[in-house]
Write an enzyme that holds these catalytic residues in place. Sequence first.
Site, PDB file in Angstrom:
ATOM      1  N   LYS A 166       0.827  -1.206   0.000  1.00 52.04           N
ATOM      2  CA  LYS A 166       0.000   0.000   0.000  1.00 52.04           C
ATOM      3  C   LYS A 166       0.859   1.253   0.000  1.00 52.04           C
ATOM      4  O   LYS A 166       1.927   1.281   0.620  1.00 52.04           O
ATOM      5  CB  LYS A 166      -0.908   0.005   1.233  1.00 52.04           C
ATOM      6  CG  LYS A 166      -1.896  -1.152   1.277  1.00 52.04           C
ATOM      7  CD  LYS A 166      -2.844  -1.114   0.096  1.00 52.04           C
ATOM      8  CE  LYS A 166      -3.861  -2.243   0.172  1.00 52.04           C
ATOM      9  NZ  LYS A 166      -4.735  -2.252  -1.036  1.00 52.04           N
ATOM     10  N   ASP A 195      -0.250   0.148  -4.462  1.00 53.34           N
ATOM     11  CA  ASP A 195      -1.698   0.383  -4.538  1.00 53.34           C
ATOM     12  C   ASP A 195      -2.069   1.560  -3.643  1.00 53.34           C
ATOM     13  O   ASP A 195      -1.875   1.501  -2.432  1.00 53.34           O
ATOM     14  CB  ASP A 195      -2.424  -0.884  -4.064  1.00 53.34           C
ATOM     15  CG  ASP A 195      -3.934  -0.762  -4.153  1.00 53.34           C
ATOM     16  OD1 ASP A 195      -4.434   0.281  -4.628  1.00 53.34           O
ATOM     17  OD2 ASP A 195      -4.623  -1.715  -3.737  1.00 53.34           O
ATOM     18  N   GLU A 221      -1.483   1.005  -8.774  1.00 51.27           N
ATOM     19  CA  GLU A 221      -2.921   0.678  -8.773  1.00 51.27           C
ATOM     20  C   GLU A 221      -3.755   1.801  -8.158  1.00 51.27           C
ATOM     21  O   GLU A 221      -3.385   2.367  -7.127  1.00 51.27           O
ATOM     22  CB  GLU A 221      -3.086  -0.610  -7.965  1.00 51.27           C
ATOM     23  CG  GLU A 221      -4.509  -1.094  -7.770  1.00 51.27           C
ATOM     24  CD  GLU A 221      -4.530  -2.472  -7.093  1.00 51.27           C
ATOM     25  OE1 GLU A 221      -3.576  -3.272  -7.279  1.00 51.27           O
ATOM     26  OE2 GLU A 221      -5.488  -2.759  -6.354  1.00 51.27           O
ATOM     27  N   GLU A 247     -11.046  -2.225  -9.459  1.00 50.93           N
ATOM     28  CA  GLU A 247     -11.733  -2.933  -8.374  1.00 50.93           C
ATOM     29  C   GLU A 247     -13.011  -2.214  -7.931  1.00 50.93           C
ATOM     30  O   GLU A 247     -13.847  -2.825  -7.278  1.00 50.93           O
ATOM     31  CB  GLU A 247     -10.795  -3.142  -7.183  1.00 50.93           C
ATOM     32  CG  GLU A 247     -10.433  -1.876  -6.444  1.00 50.93           C
ATOM     33  CD  GLU A 247      -9.478  -2.142  -5.285  1.00 50.93           C
ATOM     34  OE1 GLU A 247      -8.280  -2.321  -5.546  1.00 50.93           O
ATOM     35  OE2 GLU A 247      -9.929  -2.162  -4.141  1.00 50.93           O
ATOM     36  N   ASP A 270     -13.239  -6.896 -10.432  1.00 51.64           N
ATOM     37  CA  ASP A 270     -13.402  -7.795  -9.281  1.00 51.64           C
ATOM     38  C   ASP A 270     -14.676  -8.603  -9.485  1.00 51.64           C
ATOM     39  O   ASP A 270     -15.782  -8.038  -9.453  1.00 51.64           O
ATOM     40  CB  ASP A 270     -13.481  -6.972  -7.987  1.00 51.64           C
ATOM     41  CG  ASP A 270     -13.473  -7.872  -6.752  1.00 51.64           C
ATOM     42  OD1 ASP A 270     -14.051  -8.985  -6.833  1.00 51.64           O
ATOM     43  OD2 ASP A 270     -12.915  -7.471  -5.720  1.00 51.64           O
ATOM     44  N   HIS A 297      -9.183  -8.413  -9.408  1.00 57.00           N
ATOM     45  CA  HIS A 297      -8.942  -7.977  -8.035  1.00 57.00           C
ATOM     46  C   HIS A 297      -9.654  -8.912  -7.068  1.00 57.00           C
ATOM     47  O   HIS A 297     -10.705  -9.457  -7.384  1.00 57.00           O
ATOM     48  CB  HIS A 297      -9.478  -6.550  -7.844  1.00 57.00           C
ATOM     49  CG  HIS A 297      -9.513  -6.104  -6.410  1.00 57.00           C
ATOM     50  ND1 HIS A 297     -10.643  -6.236  -5.626  1.00 57.00           N
ATOM     51  CD2 HIS A 297      -8.546  -5.571  -5.626  1.00 57.00           C
ATOM     52  CE1 HIS A 297     -10.362  -5.780  -4.418  1.00 57.00           C
ATOM     53  NE2 HIS A 297      -9.105  -5.373  -4.388  1.00 57.00           N
TER      54      HIS A 297
HETATM   55 MG   LIG Z   1      -6.510  -2.244  -4.702  1.00 58.52          MG
END
Ligand SMILES: [Mg+2]
Length: 318
Positions: A166, A195, A221, A247, A270, A297
């Site tokens: 992250k 991400d 992302e 996502e 997703d 995702h």
């Molecule tokens: Mg993500």
Amino acid sequence: MKITKMWTEIYRWKRNKPIRNGMYTYSDAGLNVVKIATDEGITGIGLGGGMTDDGKVFQAIGAQFEQVVVGQDPLNNEKIWDDLWQPKLIGRRGLTTRVISAIDNALWDVKGKAANMPVYKLLGGYSDSVPVYIAGGYYEEGKGLEDLAQEMEESVSMGAKAVKMKIGGAPINEDVERVRVVREAIGPDIDLMVDANAAYRYYDAIKIAKRMEPYDVFWFEEPVNPDDYQGHKLVSQATSIPISTGENEYTRYGFRDLIETRSVAILQPDPLIMGGITEIKKVAALAEAHDLPISPHGNQDIGVHVVAGVSNGLTVDY
Ligand SMILES: [Mg+2]
């Protein structure tokens, strides 16, 4: 074959420690399950997205949809999808589409069990083994750079050839340092994804992207708000790092717009959110016609079938 019954089951459990990304903190983990029983003794199990509530809304929507589904042939997933997705009645996007996703995924489970074949074979059987990446690298109370590096090293020692971390939850300088430390810890041969969970405005996303370029980032992302297609495009054009998103995108129509604006390099539908396996199959074909890969995702149990089943599946989220 006929569907005799459909019901939902909600599971929630506390995490040992809350985890945080660029936008949200999660104290719980969970599953939203739809089960579909048939007159031939097959029960299909499907998962749908949505973790932030206690599941009561998901259950209420499921109860409404049961009336549409019961009595239908579970193998007619295209027909059932169209019967469920009525924009004027249930809205074009959101929790209703997430529940449809769970129902659709359960129908594919019935299909696989009826055919006695894995779903990826029914989807096209492109590959018998697929690349996987381990998603982690969250922010946690008291988690320092050494802990982050150790987590990533553990993922690599489990056999991961790619890891995701992250960003977006700390000042840019701090996040660049986190990325540098992780790259150093995993070495040059492991793919590294980052991400941001849509934490940035486009200009800050460009700023951090430029500063992450020396660390060979595999994809960046959700740099910006999922509805900001032009922002994604600006970031894409400003950096050599491929931009990914999807996502929080819904249905073939949302992905059509994302593709048509050429705003990202990698699509991340997703199947628990955007409409299920029936819908992701269409997004994969649409992406294929534009020479774009998809990397589903979320849940790996469904993602692995999608990536193995279509020709442009990039990697599985684990
Ligand atoms: Mg993500």
